[in-house]
Design a protein around this motif. Structure first.
Motif, PDB file in Angstrom:
ATOM      1  N   LYS A 109       0.861  -1.190   0.000  1.00 14.93           N
ATOM      2  CA  LYS A 109       0.000   0.000   0.000  1.00 14.93           C
ATOM      3  C   LYS A 109       0.899   1.244   0.000  1.00 14.93           C
ATOM      4  O   LYS A 109       0.965   2.005   0.963  1.00 14.93           O
ATOM      5  CB  LYS A 109      -0.926  -0.021   1.220  1.00 14.93           C
ATOM      6  CG  LYS A 109      -1.920  -1.180   1.187  1.00 14.93           C
ATOM      7  CD  LYS A 109      -2.792  -1.207   2.441  1.00 14.93           C
ATOM      8  CE  LYS A 109      -3.796  -2.349   2.380  1.00 14.93           C
ATOM      9  NZ  LYS A 109      -4.611  -2.438   3.630  1.00 14.93           N
ATOM     10  N   TYR A 110       1.600   1.411  -1.101  1.00 15.37           N
ATOM     11  CA  TYR A 110       2.623   2.445  -1.182  1.00 15.37           C
ATOM     12  C   TYR A 110       2.033   3.852  -1.129  1.00 15.37           C
ATOM     13  O   TYR A 110       2.680   4.782  -0.647  1.00 15.37           O
ATOM     14  CB  TYR A 110       3.460   2.267  -2.447  1.00 15.37           C
ATOM     15  CG  TYR A 110       4.094   0.895  -2.542  1.00 15.37           C
ATOM     16  CD1 TYR A 110       4.938   0.420  -1.537  1.00 15.37           C
ATOM     17  CD2 TYR A 110       3.829   0.057  -3.629  1.00 15.37           C
ATOM     18  CE1 TYR A 110       5.510  -0.842  -1.608  1.00 15.37           C
ATOM     19  CE2 TYR A 110       4.404  -1.205  -3.707  1.00 15.37           C
ATOM     20  CZ  TYR A 110       5.235  -1.653  -2.701  1.00 15.37           C
ATOM     21  OH  TYR A 110       5.795  -2.902  -2.775  1.00 15.37           O
ATOM     22  N   ASP A 111       0.795   4.003  -1.601  1.00 14.14           N
ATOM     23  CA  ASP A 111       0.170   5.319  -1.551  1.00 14.14           C
ATOM     24  C   ASP A 111      -0.076   5.747  -0.105  1.00 14.14           C
ATOM     25  O   ASP A 111       0.136   6.911   0.259  1.00 14.14           O
ATOM     26  CB  ASP A 111      -1.145   5.327  -2.346  1.00 14.14           C
ATOM     27  CG  ASP A 111      -2.124   4.254  -1.888  1.00 14.14           C
ATOM     28  OD1 ASP A 111      -1.677   3.213  -1.336  1.00 14.14           O
ATOM     29  OD2 ASP A 111      -3.346   4.442  -2.065  1.00 14.14           O
ATOM     30  N   GLU A 114       3.382   6.550   1.430  1.00 13.11           N
ATOM     31  CA  GLU A 114       3.897   7.824   0.933  1.00 13.11           C
ATOM     32  C   GLU A 114       3.129   8.996   1.528  1.00 13.11           C
ATOM     33  O   GLU A 114       3.718  10.005   1.921  1.00 13.11           O
ATOM     34  CB  GLU A 114       3.805   7.845  -0.597  1.00 13.11           C
ATOM     35  CG  GLU A 114       4.550   9.002  -1.224  1.00 13.11           C
ATOM     36  CD  GLU A 114       4.740   8.833  -2.725  1.00 13.11           C
ATOM     37  OE1 GLU A 114       4.595   9.840  -3.441  1.00 13.11           O
ATOM     38  OE2 GLU A 114       5.049   7.714  -3.165  1.00 13.11           O
ATOM     39  N   ASN A 115       1.825   8.850   1.619  1.00 13.63           N
ATOM     40  CA  ASN A 115       0.995   9.912   2.176  1.00 13.63           C
ATOM     41  C   ASN A 115       1.358  10.191   3.637  1.00 13.63           C
ATOM     42  O   ASN A 115       1.442  11.355   4.069  1.00 13.63           O
ATOM     43  CB  ASN A 115      -0.477   9.528   2.068  1.00 13.63           C
ATOM     44  CG  ASN A 115      -1.406  10.620   2.555  1.00 13.63           C
ATOM     45  OD1 ASN A 115      -1.336  11.761   2.100  1.00 13.63           O
ATOM     46  ND2 ASN A 115      -2.276  10.286   3.500  1.00 13.63           N
ATOM     47  N   VAL A 149       9.908   5.006  -1.807  1.00  9.84           N
ATOM     48  CA  VAL A 149       8.792   5.749  -1.214  1.00  9.84           C
ATOM     49  C   VAL A 149       9.313   6.856  -0.304  1.00  9.84           C
ATOM     50  O   VAL A 149       8.825   7.991  -0.329  1.00  9.84           O
ATOM     51  CB  VAL A 149       7.859   4.793  -0.430  1.00  9.84           C
ATOM     52  CG1 VAL A 149       6.904   5.582   0.466  1.00  9.84           C
ATOM     53  CG2 VAL A 149       7.057   3.922  -1.391  1.00  9.84           C
ATOM     54  N   SER A 153       8.758  10.840  -0.957  1.00 11.14           N
ATOM     55  CA  SER A 153       7.939  11.547   0.035  1.00 11.14           C
ATOM     56  C   SER A 153       8.656  12.734   0.667  1.00 11.14           C
ATOM     57  O   SER A 153       8.073  13.446   1.470  1.00 11.14           O
ATOM     58  CB  SER A 153       7.506  10.575   1.140  1.00 11.14           C
ATOM     59  OG  SER A 153       6.866   9.446   0.596  1.00 11.14           O
TER      60      SER A 153
END
Length: 240
Positions: A109-111, A114-115, A149, A153
């Motif tokens: 769940k890279y999003d 990163e978030n 990531v 980020s």
């Protein structure tokens, strides 16, 4: 080939002297901070409890005060990590080390990963953000993705370990460094865990690390200083 350390002052500037003992007394922490001050390390890494004390004791030094968020497991929710970061910055922390959510990494769940890192970095201003992964628990492709990531980020450093689960051989550390340099070439690297003497520290720096994290920093630098800088020689006069 070895890293070219010129003197003990330079060596200390490459070490983040660490004490994350959760049962340390205030008097013991004061002693630790005075030892850090004596050798002028790059930074101290301590629990949030002692950040105000460290800012007070190290006020007249160049030593940065670092502390941890989501430590050591990383599974706090994003909002909690942001709040903890803001509180540490308010107390004067110069550097924050955040353990990533390894569940997000394992589930790709890279999003979300990163978030989380982006939001933490946003509340830090110009302070240094270090992202900790636990390489001993990861496959090589997961280390590569974590590094990518972290770089995307806006993190300043990626760190290989909390120190609780550490690579136990120089070849493992160098492998981690190689992966990070290949897949996240702009991010800086800190290696932590099991670095308790100068030879190992030098191998880590030679392998490409920018900084070392060690709770044996004082002993490493003192041993090097005694070896290199305290030799007393009285040459006899030369007669021609």
């Amino acid at each position: 080939m070895v890293y070219n350390i010129k003197n003990s002052k330079q060596l200390a500037s490459l070490i983040n002297y660490t004490n994350l003992n959760n049962m340390i007394s205030e008097s013991e922490m004061k002693e630790f901070l005075e030892k850090a001050k004596e050798l002028n390390f790059h930074s101290v890494v301590i629990s949030p409890t002692y950040v105000p004390l460290a800012k007070e004791i190290l006020a007249d030094s160049d030593i940065k005060v670092g502390s941890v968020v989501g430590f050591p497991l990383g599974f706090d929710d994003t909002e909690s990590k942001i709040a903890a970061t803001q509180e540490l910055i308010k107390k004067g922390a110069d550097e924050i080390e955040v353990v990533i959510n390894l569940s997000y990494l394992k589930d790709e769940k890279y999003d979300l990963l990163e978030n989380e890192i982006k939001q933490i970095k946003e509340v830090m201003g110009d302070k240094i953000l270090k992202v900790i992964m636990e390489t001993k628990a990861l496959e090589d492709y997961q280390k590569a993705n974590a590094a990518k990531v972290a770089e995307n980020s806006g993190a300043d450093f990626i760190k290989n370990s909390t120190g609780f689960v550490s690579p136990n051989h120089i070849f493992e550390n160098v492998n981690d460094i190689n992966i990070i340099q290949k897949y996240a070439p702009k991010i800086k690297i800190e290696i932590c865990g099991g670095i308790n003497e100068y030879k190992f520290a030098n191998q880590i720096l030679t392998g490409g690390a920018d900084l070392i994290g060690s709770d044996n920093g004082y002993e490493i630098v003192k041993a090097y200083k005694d070896l290199r800088e305290n030799t007393q020689v009285k040459p006899k006069p030369i007669t021609l």
